[in-house]
Write a protein that holds these residues in place. Structure first.
Motif, PDB file in Angstrom:
ATOM      1  N   GLY A 165     -49.772  33.076 -22.372  1.00  0.00           N
ATOM      2  CA  GLY A 165     -49.503  35.221 -22.586  1.00  0.00           C
ATOM      3  C   GLY A 165     -51.330  35.393 -21.785  1.00  0.00           C
ATOM      4  O   GLY A 165     -51.093  36.296 -20.869  1.00  0.00           O
ATOM      5  N   VAL A 166     -52.431  34.801 -21.717  1.00  0.00           N
ATOM      6  CA  VAL A 166     -53.187  34.879 -21.090  1.00  0.00           C
ATOM      7  C   VAL A 166     -53.052  35.123 -19.849  1.00  0.00           C
ATOM      8  O   VAL A 166     -53.721  35.905 -19.022  1.00  0.00           O
ATOM      9  CB  VAL A 166     -54.805  34.560 -21.842  1.00  0.00           C
ATOM     10  CG1 VAL A 166     -55.517  35.022 -20.570  1.00  0.00           C
ATOM     11  CG2 VAL A 166     -55.077  34.625 -23.171  1.00  0.00           C
ATOM     12  N   ALA A 167     -52.469  34.079 -19.297  1.00  0.00           N
ATOM     13  CA  ALA A 167     -52.382  33.997 -17.985  1.00  0.00           C
ATOM     14  C   ALA A 167     -51.552  34.456 -17.630  1.00  0.00           C
ATOM     15  O   ALA A 167     -51.840  35.865 -16.282  1.00  0.00           O
ATOM     16  CB  ALA A 167     -51.729  32.068 -17.436  1.00  0.00           C
ATOM     17  N   LEU A 168     -50.450  35.140 -17.678  1.00  0.00           N
ATOM     18  CA  LEU A 168     -49.461  36.379 -17.269  1.00  0.00           C
ATOM     19  C   LEU A 168     -50.402  37.792 -16.951  1.00  0.00           C
ATOM     20  O   LEU A 168     -50.065  38.804 -17.202  1.00  0.00           O
ATOM     21  CB  LEU A 168     -47.972  36.835 -18.705  1.00  0.00           C
ATOM     22  CG  LEU A 168     -47.340  34.806 -18.502  1.00  0.00           C
ATOM     23  CD1 LEU A 168     -46.328  35.580 -19.585  1.00  0.00           C
ATOM     24  CD2 LEU A 168     -46.371  35.263 -16.834  1.00  0.00           C
ATOM     25  N   ALA A 198     -52.278  25.469 -18.208  1.00  0.00           N
ATOM     26  CA  ALA A 198     -51.706  24.349 -18.706  1.00  0.00           C
ATOM     27  C   ALA A 198     -51.541  23.368 -17.768  1.00  0.00           C
ATOM     28  O   ALA A 198     -51.210  22.501 -17.870  1.00  0.00           O
ATOM     29  CB  ALA A 198     -50.120  24.174 -19.723  1.00  0.00           C
ATOM     30  N   GLY A 199     -51.006  23.545 -16.513  1.00  0.00           N
ATOM     31  CA  GLY A 199     -50.675  22.567 -15.358  1.00  0.00           C
ATOM     32  C   GLY A 199     -52.617  22.678 -14.799  1.00  0.00           C
ATOM     33  O   GLY A 199     -52.156  21.754 -13.932  1.00  0.00           O
ATOM     34  N   LEU A 213     -51.446  35.278 -13.304  1.00  0.00           N
ATOM     35  CA  LEU A 213     -50.999  34.481 -12.919  1.00  0.00           C
ATOM     36  C   LEU A 213     -49.596  33.689 -13.648  1.00  0.00           C
ATOM     37  O   LEU A 213     -49.579  34.747 -14.364  1.00  0.00           O
ATOM     38  CB  LEU A 213     -52.179  33.577 -13.934  1.00  0.00           C
ATOM     39  CG  LEU A 213     -53.718  34.468 -13.398  1.00  0.00           C
ATOM     40  CD1 LEU A 213     -54.601  33.224 -14.266  1.00  0.00           C
ATOM     41  CD2 LEU A 213     -53.744  34.061 -11.716  1.00  0.00           C
ATOM     42  N   ASP A 214     -49.707  33.049 -12.945  1.00  0.00           N
ATOM     43  CA  ASP A 214     -48.719  31.392 -12.894  1.00  0.00           C
ATOM     44  C   ASP A 214     -48.723  31.814 -15.076  1.00  0.00           C
ATOM     45  O   ASP A 214     -49.247  31.436 -15.021  1.00  0.00           O
ATOM     46  CB  ASP A 214     -48.106  30.897 -12.820  1.00  0.00           C
ATOM     47  CG  ASP A 214     -47.187  29.909 -12.896  1.00  0.00           C
ATOM     48  OD1 ASP A 214     -45.289  30.617 -12.500  1.00  0.00           O
ATOM     49  OD2 ASP A 214     -47.150  28.887 -13.514  1.00  0.00           O
TER      50      ASP A 214
END
Length: 263
Positions: free
Chosen positions: A161-164, A174-175, A168-169
């Motif tokens: 959720g932070v990435a979105l 995680a990746g 960001l993807d």
């Protein structure tokens, strides 16, 4: 004037759309928007929809209470000195300092369980290694390891959720940064203090990692620094309190706030 009671000051965010599998669709985007607002304005929010079974938390709380009720000599069998560079085990009341003052708490440090032949352990990498578990409360081991697994999943969901929220993807963390995260789990016990005592369980500080997930019991006491002063973050059953750490503050150039808090 003191802080207003109640949790209205902090948002409650249902991370269900981010948990388990690919976070896509309007649900995930909506959660990401809420996360962005919370990280910008407060640096703190409550998490629901996390899927961690209540009975796991209840059993872990009961086993922890059983451990903290042991005589000090028993607890010191797994003292942190014996954990070495893995930074695991028990510390007694007053042994930990925050902002230079001893905290009125005792606690246990755990982390990802790694065997002695893991390359990182053999290399002496700090915060990596075996956990120390008390022989007197054998059920603590499986409960702690199950909890670590469950909360790692919640952490990755929140980070999606932070990435979105940062455009960001969803798999950005995680990746990459958290593909093999360093996980610390601490159980704190705050012994009763006398009425009107101004001592604190934990002094004012920010957290140094990416994210912290906190399960509160019903004692309360957590306070968060806000522009209007210290605000309470009272326990809400079935939630975790999530807050942004210094690493995420730095990664976002201060766009998301690592907020001071105390107990």
């Amino acid at each position: 004037m003191g802080p207003m009671p109640g949790s209205g000051a902090l948002p409650v965010i249902d991370v269900g759309p981010l948990a388990g599998g690919e976070p896509t669709g309007p649900g995930a985007a909506g959660v990401a928007e809420q996360i962005q607002a919370a990280c910008r304005e407060r640096g703190f929010f409550y998490v629901t929809g996390h899927g961690v079974p209540a009975d796991l938390l209840d059993q872990l709380a009961a086993a922890s209470a059983e451990f903290f009720a042991l005589p000090e000599a028993d607890k010191l069998e797994i003292a942190m000195e014996r954990g070495g560079r893995a930074w695991r085990g028990f510390f007694p009341v007053g042994a930990e300092l925050t902002s230079g003052r001893p905290d009125l708490k005792e606690g246990l440090y755990f982390g990802t369980e790694l065997p002695d032949d893991d390359p990182r352990v053999r290399a002496g990498l700090p915060l990596h290694g075996r956990n120390l578990f008390p022989r007197q409360v054998p059920q603590l081991r499986p409960l702690v390891l199950a909890y670590l697994d469950a909360l790692t999943g919640v952490g990755q969901a929140v980070l999606a959720g932070v990435a979105l929220s940062l455009g960001l993807d969803a798999a950005y963390f995680a990746g990459g940064y958290t593909a093999d995260p360093t996980i610390l789990f601490r159980i704190f016990h705050y012994p009763p203090s006398p009425p009107q005592d101004d001592g604190w369980g934990v002094g004012e500080h920010t957290d140094y990692g990416l994210l912290t997930l906190l399960a509160q019991d019903d004692s309360g006491g957590l306070q968060i620094a806000a522009p209007e002063g210290w605000i309470d973050a009272p326990p809400i059953p079935g939630t975790f309190v999530c807050n942004i750490g210094d690493m995420l503050d730095r990664l976002t150039g201060g766009w998301y706030r690592s907020t001071p808090h105390r107990v």
